[in-house]
Design a protein around this motif. Structure first.
Motif, PDB file in Angstrom:
ATOM      1  N   ILE A 158       8.666  -8.704   1.390  1.00 41.44           N
ATOM      2  CA  ILE A 158       7.431  -8.013   1.761  1.00 41.44           C
ATOM      3  C   ILE A 158       6.653  -7.697   0.480  1.00 41.44           C
ATOM      4  O   ILE A 158       7.202  -7.112  -0.453  1.00 41.44           O
ATOM      5  N   LEU A 159       5.388  -8.110   0.433  1.00 43.25           N
ATOM      6  CA  LEU A 159       4.517  -7.792  -0.692  1.00 43.25           C
ATOM      7  C   LEU A 159       3.484  -6.788  -0.207  1.00 43.25           C
ATOM      8  O   LEU A 159       2.722  -7.056   0.720  1.00 43.25           O
ATOM      9  N   THR A 160       3.473  -5.621  -0.838  1.00 44.47           N
ATOM     10  CA  THR A 160       2.536  -4.576  -0.428  1.00 44.47           C
ATOM     11  C   THR A 160       1.857  -4.001  -1.668  1.00 44.47           C
ATOM     12  O   THR A 160       1.773  -4.662  -2.705  1.00 44.47           O
ATOM     13  N   THR A 161       1.369  -2.785  -1.597  1.00 44.76           N
ATOM     14  CA  THR A 161       0.581  -2.201  -2.673  1.00 44.76           C
ATOM     15  C   THR A 161       1.243  -0.971  -3.276  1.00 44.76           C
ATOM     16  O   THR A 161       1.893  -0.194  -2.568  1.00 44.76           O
ATOM     17  N   ALA A 162       1.027  -0.781  -4.557  1.00 44.54           N
ATOM     18  CA  ALA A 162       1.524   0.407  -5.244  1.00 44.54           C
ATOM     19  C   ALA A 162       0.727   1.641  -4.883  1.00 44.54           C
ATOM     20  O   ALA A 162       1.050   2.744  -5.323  1.00 44.54           O
ATOM     21  N   ARG A 163      -0.288   1.472  -4.043  1.00 42.87           N
ATOM     22  CA  ARG A 163      -1.029   2.637  -3.553  1.00 42.87           C
ATOM     23  C   ARG A 163      -0.191   3.449  -2.563  1.00 42.87           C
ATOM     24  O   ARG A 163      -0.532   4.584  -2.245  1.00 42.87           O
ATOM     25  N   LEU A 164       0.894   2.864  -2.066  1.00 36.95           N
ATOM     26  CA  LEU A 164       1.785   3.574  -1.150  1.00 36.95           C
ATOM     27  C   LEU A 164       2.758   4.450  -1.936  1.00 36.95           C
ATOM     28  O   LEU A 164       3.219   4.058  -3.013  1.00 36.95           O
ATOM     29  N   ASP A 165       3.108   5.613  -1.382  1.00 36.37           N
ATOM     30  CA  ASP A 165       4.087   6.465  -2.058  1.00 36.37           C
ATOM     31  C   ASP A 165       5.513   6.020  -1.676  1.00 36.37           C
ATOM     32  O   ASP A 165       5.716   5.181  -0.787  1.00 36.37           O
ATOM     33  N   ALA A 166       6.490   6.584  -2.374  1.00 32.25           N
ATOM     34  CA  ALA A 166       7.884   6.181  -2.200  1.00 32.25           C
ATOM     35  C   ALA A 166       8.380   6.390  -0.778  1.00 32.25           C
ATOM     36  O   ALA A 166       9.150   5.576  -0.242  1.00 32.25           O
ATOM     37  N   GLU A 167       7.943   7.460  -0.141  1.00 31.16           N
ATOM     38  CA  GLU A 167       8.397   7.766   1.217  1.00 31.16           C
ATOM     39  C   GLU A 167       7.891   6.722   2.210  1.00 31.16           C
ATOM     40  O   GLU A 167       8.599   6.335   3.145  1.00 31.16           O
ATOM     41  N   THR A 168       6.680   6.256   2.004  1.00 29.15           N
ATOM     42  CA  THR A 168       6.104   5.250   2.895  1.00 29.15           C
ATOM     43  C   THR A 168       6.749   3.888   2.686  1.00 29.15           C
ATOM     44  O   THR A 168       6.832   3.078   3.614  1.00 29.15           O
ATOM     45  N   LEU A 169       7.219   3.634   1.467  1.00 28.73           N
ATOM     46  CA  LEU A 169       7.854   2.352   1.158  1.00 28.73           C
ATOM     47  C   LEU A 169       9.249   2.219   1.763  1.00 28.73           C
ATOM     48  O   LEU A 169       9.709   1.107   2.031  1.00 28.73           O
ATOM     49  N   LYS A 170       9.935   3.347   1.970  1.00 26.62           N
ATOM     50  CA  LYS A 170      11.341   3.311   2.404  1.00 26.62           C
ATOM     51  C   LYS A 170      11.592   2.459   3.641  1.00 26.62           C
ATOM     52  O   LYS A 170      12.477   1.605   3.645  1.00 26.62           O
ATOM     53  N   PRO A 171      10.846   2.672   4.754  1.00 25.22           N
ATOM     54  CA  PRO A 171      11.126   1.859   5.939  1.00 25.22           C
ATOM     55  C   PRO A 171      10.870   0.374   5.726  1.00 25.22           C
ATOM     56  O   PRO A 171      11.514  -0.462   6.355  1.00 25.22           O
ATOM     57  N   LEU A 172       9.955   0.032   4.825  1.00 28.28           N
ATOM     58  CA  LEU A 172       9.704  -1.373   4.519  1.00 28.28           C
ATOM     59  C   LEU A 172      10.886  -1.965   3.761  1.00 28.28           C
ATOM     60  O   LEU A 172      11.327  -3.090   4.037  1.00 28.28           O
ATOM     61  N   GLU A 173      11.419  -1.193   2.824  1.00 29.31           N
ATOM     62  CA  GLU A 173      12.549  -1.651   2.015  1.00 29.31           C
ATOM     63  C   GLU A 173      13.800  -1.850   2.852  1.00 29.31           C
ATOM     64  O   GLU A 173      14.683  -2.634   2.487  1.00 29.31           O
ATOM     65  N   GLN A 174      13.895  -1.159   3.983  1.00 25.31           N
ATOM     66  CA  GLN A 174      15.036  -1.333   4.874  1.00 25.31           C
ATOM     67  C   GLN A 174      14.938  -2.615   5.687  1.00 25.31           C
ATOM     68  O   GLN A 174      15.935  -3.110   6.210  1.00 25.31           O
ATOM     69  N   ILE A 175      13.739  -3.168   5.776  1.00 27.97           N
ATOM     70  CA  ILE A 175      13.534  -4.412   6.530  1.00 27.97           C
ATOM     71  C   ILE A 175      13.768  -5.637   5.643  1.00 27.97           C
ATOM     72  O   ILE A 175      14.416  -6.609   6.059  1.00 27.97           O
ATOM     73  N   ALA A 176      13.253  -5.601   4.419  1.00 28.64           N
ATOM     74  CA  ALA A 176      13.375  -6.737   3.500  1.00 28.64           C
ATOM     75  C   ALA A 176      13.054  -6.261   2.089  1.00 28.64           C
ATOM     76  O   ALA A 176      12.454  -5.191   1.913  1.00 28.64           O
ATOM     77  N   PRO A 177      13.447  -7.024   1.061  1.00 27.42           N
ATOM     78  CA  PRO A 177      13.057  -6.664  -0.308  1.00 27.42           C
ATOM     79  C   PRO A 177      11.538  -6.479  -0.381  1.00 27.42           C
ATOM     80  O   PRO A 177      10.782  -7.356   0.055  1.00 27.42           O
ATOM     81  N   THR A 178      11.112  -5.335  -0.897  1.00 24.36           N
ATOM     82  CA  THR A 178       9.695  -4.976  -0.886  1.00 24.36           C
ATOM     83  C   THR A 178       9.195  -4.738  -2.306  1.00 24.36           C
ATOM     84  O   THR A 178       9.777  -3.948  -3.049  1.00 24.36           O
ATOM     85  N   ILE A 179       8.110  -5.425  -2.659  1.00 24.26           N
ATOM     86  CA  ILE A 179       7.536  -5.275  -3.997  1.00 24.26           C
ATOM     87  C   ILE A 179       6.108  -4.748  -3.858  1.00 24.26           C
ATOM     88  O   ILE A 179       5.245  -5.416  -3.301  1.00 24.26           O
ATOM     89  N   PRO A 180       5.844  -3.523  -4.355  1.00 25.04           N
ATOM     90  CA  PRO A 180       4.488  -2.969  -4.323  1.00 25.04           C
ATOM     91  C   PRO A 180       3.700  -3.401  -5.563  1.00 25.04           C
ATOM     92  O   PRO A 180       4.032  -3.021  -6.681  1.00 25.04           O
TER      93      PRO A 180
END
Length: 336
Positions: A139-161
């Motif tokens: 998952i490629l997303t944005t560093a505009r997201l905070d750590a708490e918002t990133l957590k559920p994404l990281e549980q689905i697949a490797p996530t790089i903001p």
């Protein structure tokens, strides 16, 4: 006695045949069983090999942090525009993308990059069930997201903001290239941009505009006039890239701030490059009715350029920086 002897011989022969038959049956059973076990083992080994290959991981390092991603990441979900432009210039289509990534429609500069993708609802904070069902590799997303918002994404697949800083453009395209196996293409894009930037810098340095005050702004009805830090998005092109002086007003901004019209009039820039939503062009028309706006030198000289690039190009990726550079060079580099 002879009859009994014959009967005894017959019984003995029958017994021998029975024993022999049992032995052959047992042998065949053992052989078949062994063959079945061997077949099962080969199938298990084959499955293990396939699983091992599909789950093979590699480490990519981005802005000082290591990420474990699949060796062959064929299913990449893109949730923010920071990564989308990088995918486009590298010639890679995303597997899935956020539906509302572009407010003003897909920029024509993106070509057919999003044709046939699987759309995900809710943008950078997507429908988690929908995303989970797609089973992305990365998952490629944005560093505009905070750590708490990133957590559920990281549980689905490797996530790089990915960073929104214009200073991180090279790091952004490089990590996307490492994930997609496009390292050589990324190298060529980076080198091409640097060459173009140097030519533009020399051209503007030799023009009468070299000492002019130049600003990049976002203008909308909701937020009014917005300015960004000297390193953010297109400002990195103007100041670090082309070597133009950073206006004091811009230098005081940490990330993004609304600029009161009074302060803009005091800053009095010579050139303004403004991005305005296509569905909110009335915002710039409203500014034209303000006396303070009309006092600004750029306005008086006709040097306000609205949407020199598509307003939904993000400004951090090299694609949008290149498009912006072309427009700025054409505007500032021709004056003698």
């Amino acid at each position: 006695m002879k009859v009994k002897s014959k009967q005894l011989v017959v019984l003995l022969l029958v017994f021998v045949f029975i024993i022999a038959g049992c032995g052959n049956q047992s042998s065949n059973s053992d052989a078949n069983g062994q063959a079945a076990q061997n077949g099962q083992k080969e199938q298990t080994d084959s499955q293990a090999g396939t699983e091992s290959e599909s789950s093979a991981l590699k480490t990519v390092t981005y802005l000082g942090k290591d990420y474990q991603v699949p060796e062959k990441a064929g299913k990449i979900a893109v949730l923010a525009v920071e990564a989308m432009e990088e995918m486009h210039v590298l010639g890679v289509k995303p597997y899935a993308a956020a539906k509302d990534m572009y407010v003003n429609g897909i920029p024509e500069e993106m070509g057919d990059s999003l044709d046939g993708v699987k759309w995900i609802d809710s943008g950078v904070q997507p429908d988690k069930e929908q995303l989970l069902a797609l089973k992305p590799d990365v998952i490629l997303t944005t560093a505009r997201l905070d750590a708490e918002t990133l957590k559920p994404l990281e549980q689905i697949a490797p996530t790089i903001p990915l960073s929104f800083s214009g200073a991180d453009s090279e790091a952004n395209i490089t990590v996307v290239a490492e994930i997609t196996g496009k390292a050589e293409e990324a190298k060529n894009v980076i080198e091409g941009y640097k060459e173009q930037l140097q030519k533009s810098k020399e051209l503007i340095a030799g023009s009468s505009n070299k000492d002019k005050t130049v600003m990049y702004l976002r203008i909308s009805t909701q937020y009014g006039l917005s300015g960004y830090s000297a390193q953010t998005t297109y400002n990195a092109v103007l100041y670090d890239g082309l070597g133009l002086s950073v206006p004091e007003l811009i230098g005081a901004i940490e990330r993004r701030e609304t600029i009161p019209l009074e302060k803009m009039a005091q800053a009095n820039p010579d050139y303004i490059f403004a991005l305005v939503p296509l569905n909110d062009l009335q915002a710039i028309e409203d500014l034209k009715t303000k006396p303070l706006w009309n006092q600004i030198q750029a306005v008086q000289d006709g040097h306000v350029y609205v949407n020199p690039v598509h307003p939904d190009l993000f400004g951090t990726p090299i694609l949008s920086k290149t498009k912006f550079l072309e427009q700025v060079t054409a505007t500032l580099g021709n004056a003698k």
